[in-house]
Design a protein around this motif. Structure first.
Motif, short mmCIF file in Angstrom:
data_model
loop_
_atom_site.label_atom_id
_atom_site.label_comp_id
_atom_site.label_asym_id
_atom_site.label_seq_id
_atom_site.Cartn_x
_atom_site.Cartn_y
_atom_site.Cartn_z
N VAL A 142 0.86 -1.18 0.00
CA VAL A 142 0.00 0.00 0.00
C VAL A 142 0.89 1.23 0.00
O VAL A 142 1.88 1.31 0.72
CB VAL A 142 -0.98 0.01 1.20
CG1 VAL A 142 -0.26 -0.12 2.52
CG2 VAL A 142 -1.83 1.27 1.20
N THR A 143 0.56 2.20 -0.85
CA THR A 143 1.31 3.45 -0.95
C THR A 143 0.34 4.62 -0.89
O THR A 143 -0.88 4.45 -0.84
CB THR A 143 2.10 3.54 -2.27
OG1 THR A 143 1.19 3.91 -3.34
CG2 THR A 143 2.80 2.24 -2.61
N PHE A 189 -8.90 10.45 -0.57
CA PHE A 189 -9.25 10.99 0.75
C PHE A 189 -9.27 12.51 0.74
O PHE A 189 -8.55 13.16 -0.01
CB PHE A 189 -8.22 10.52 1.79
CG PHE A 189 -8.31 9.06 2.14
CD1 PHE A 189 -8.99 8.65 3.27
CD2 PHE A 189 -7.71 8.10 1.33
CE1 PHE A 189 -9.08 7.31 3.60
CE2 PHE A 189 -7.80 6.76 1.65
CZ PHE A 189 -8.49 6.36 2.78
N HIS A 190 -10.09 13.04 1.63
CA HIS A 190 -10.09 14.47 1.93
C HIS A 190 -9.33 14.73 3.23
O HIS A 190 -8.59 15.70 3.34
CB HIS A 190 -11.52 14.99 2.06
CG HIS A 190 -11.62 16.41 2.51
ND1 HIS A 190 -11.28 17.49 1.71
CD2 HIS A 190 -11.99 16.94 3.71
CE1 HIS A 190 -11.45 18.61 2.38
NE2 HIS A 190 -11.87 18.31 3.60
N LYS A 196 -4.13 8.42 7.07
CA LYS A 196 -3.04 7.84 7.85
C LYS A 196 -3.53 6.67 8.71
O LYS A 196 -2.79 5.70 8.92
CB LYS A 196 -2.37 8.91 8.70
CG LYS A 196 -1.53 9.88 7.86
CD LYS A 196 -0.61 10.74 8.71
CE LYS A 196 -1.36 11.85 9.38
NZ LYS A 196 -0.44 12.80 10.06
N MET A 197 -4.75 6.76 9.20
CA MET A 197 -5.32 5.66 9.97
C MET A 197 -5.43 4.41 9.11
O MET A 197 -5.07 3.30 9.54
CB MET A 197 -6.68 6.05 10.52
CG MET A 197 -7.30 5.03 11.43
SD MET A 197 -8.83 5.65 12.17
CE MET A 197 -9.27 4.26 13.21
N HIS A 198 -5.87 4.58 7.86
CA HIS A 198 -5.99 3.43 6.96
C HIS A 198 -4.63 2.86 6.58
O HIS A 198 -4.52 1.65 6.33
CB HIS A 198 -6.79 3.80 5.71
CG HIS A 198 -8.27 3.64 5.89
ND1 HIS A 198 -8.86 2.40 6.00
CD2 HIS A 198 -9.26 4.55 6.01
CE1 HIS A 198 -10.16 2.54 6.17
NE2 HIS A 198 -10.43 3.83 6.18
N GLU A 221 4.58 9.92 13.03
CA GLU A 221 3.30 9.56 13.64
C GLU A 221 3.28 8.07 13.97
O GLU A 221 2.83 7.67 15.04
CB GLU A 221 2.13 9.92 12.73
CG GLU A 221 0.80 9.45 13.31
CD GLU A 221 -0.39 10.26 12.83
OE1 GLU A 221 -1.51 9.78 13.02
OE2 GLU A 221 -0.21 11.36 12.29
N THR A 222 3.78 7.25 13.05
CA THR A 222 3.81 5.80 13.30
C THR A 222 4.71 5.48 14.49
O THR A 222 4.33 4.70 15.38
CB THR A 222 4.32 5.06 12.05
OG1 THR A 222 3.49 5.38 10.94
CG2 THR A 222 4.29 3.55 12.27
#
Length: 294
Positions: A142-143, A189-190, A196-198, A221-222
């Motif tokens: 995923v990117t 995304f908006h 970032k959650m996904h 954040e991670t």
């Protein structure tokens, strides 16, 4: 009619059926009318007061579609949108040499040097896709869905014959999804926070290539979520020790007490696709036929 079907038939029409069966109402279907169904009224849904509903939709849509596609485990690849493929960087350098502009030539030479990371990202994504395809629970790349390192990740998965995800976002300078993302898994995304959650919801590892503010935001954040115990620990791989140690003085952070010595074990430096995959194999059971990446 089959009696069992009668027994389990819906008692109410679906929202889709309702919207398809609407009969035009000339006196009420004009702009500004409040007559439209709430869930079929974009002007209503885009009101400031409906932000919580829009955030919920942005959480639910990618979640439900990934469930439908059987996506359970992912490896997230972050990195700059500005790093070009090696052949593109070489062409830019050739053009700069003809132009005779010293500054442009210097930038083009740096672009060619950095293109090494595009090719490693491409090779790593292909390796992940090819090897994990033998598992009962494959791991999907995923990117962020854009150009540069993001394109390299989706491209590697595509060239290995696998699916990959792209979590694109609306930006003032429109970021278009790259052409290698699996269409059914390309999301827009908006809200940065939900995007970032996904990224993290299904991830078994985070792989960071050189990048700018966006990459640093996602990386830190991670690390913060893991450091504070808000999400489970997972491998964080930083491609290019020289880049990262010149960019961030981790030793200074430890020396001044800003982080604990143990915090530097949240991440690992790697230099190649094979080294990165070997490290993941040391963390997880990657044997063919394994049922999960936990």
């Amino acid at each position: 009619m089959n009696k069992r079907k009668q027994l389990i038939a819906r008692n109410f029409p679906t929202a889709k059926e309702e919207t398809r069966g609407l009969v035009p109402q000339p006196n009420y279907d004009h702009p500004g009318s409040a007559y439209r169904l709430a869930f079929d009224d974009n002007e209503f849904l885009l009101r400031d007061e409906l932000r919580p509903v829009r955030m919920q939709l942005e959480l639910l849509k990618p979640e439900l579609m990934q469930q439908e596609q059987g996506i359970k485990s992912t490896i997230v690849m972050f990195g700059s949108a500005r790093i070009a493929a090696q052949d593109e960087a070489q062409a830019q350098l050739d053009q700069a040499r003809l132009g005779g502009d010293a500054e442009q030539l210097k930038r083009a030479e740096m672009q060619l040097a950095m293109s090494h990371y595009y090719e490693e990202a491409r090779r790593f994504a292909a390796l992940v896709t090819r090897v994990s395809s033998e598992r009962n629970n494959p791991i999907y790349v995923v990117t962020g869905g854009g150009p540069g390192i993001m394109e390299a990740g989706n491209r590697g998965a595509f060239e290995a014959g696998g699916k990959s995800l792209g979590l694109n976002i609306v930006l003032p300078f429109e970021q278009h999804p790259n052409r290698y993302i699996t269409p059914e898994l390309c999301f827009r995304f908006h809200y940065f926070a939900l995007r970032k959650m996904h990224f993290l919801m299904r991830s078994v590892a985070l792989v960071c290539f050189p990048g700018g503010f966006g990459t640093l935001d996602e990386l830190f954040e991670t690390m913060t979520l893991i450091q504070t115990g808000k999400c489970r620990r997972r491998p964080i791989l930083l491609f290019g020790r020289d880049f990262w140690t010149r960019l961030i003085n981790f030793e200074l952070l430890v020396e001044t007490g800003m982080i604990s010595p143990a915090d530097v074990r949240l991440f690992h430096f790697v230099e190649s696709a094979e080294e990165a995959w070997a490290l993941l194999e040391s963390e997880y059971d990657m044997n063919p036929g394994a049922s999960s990446a936990d």
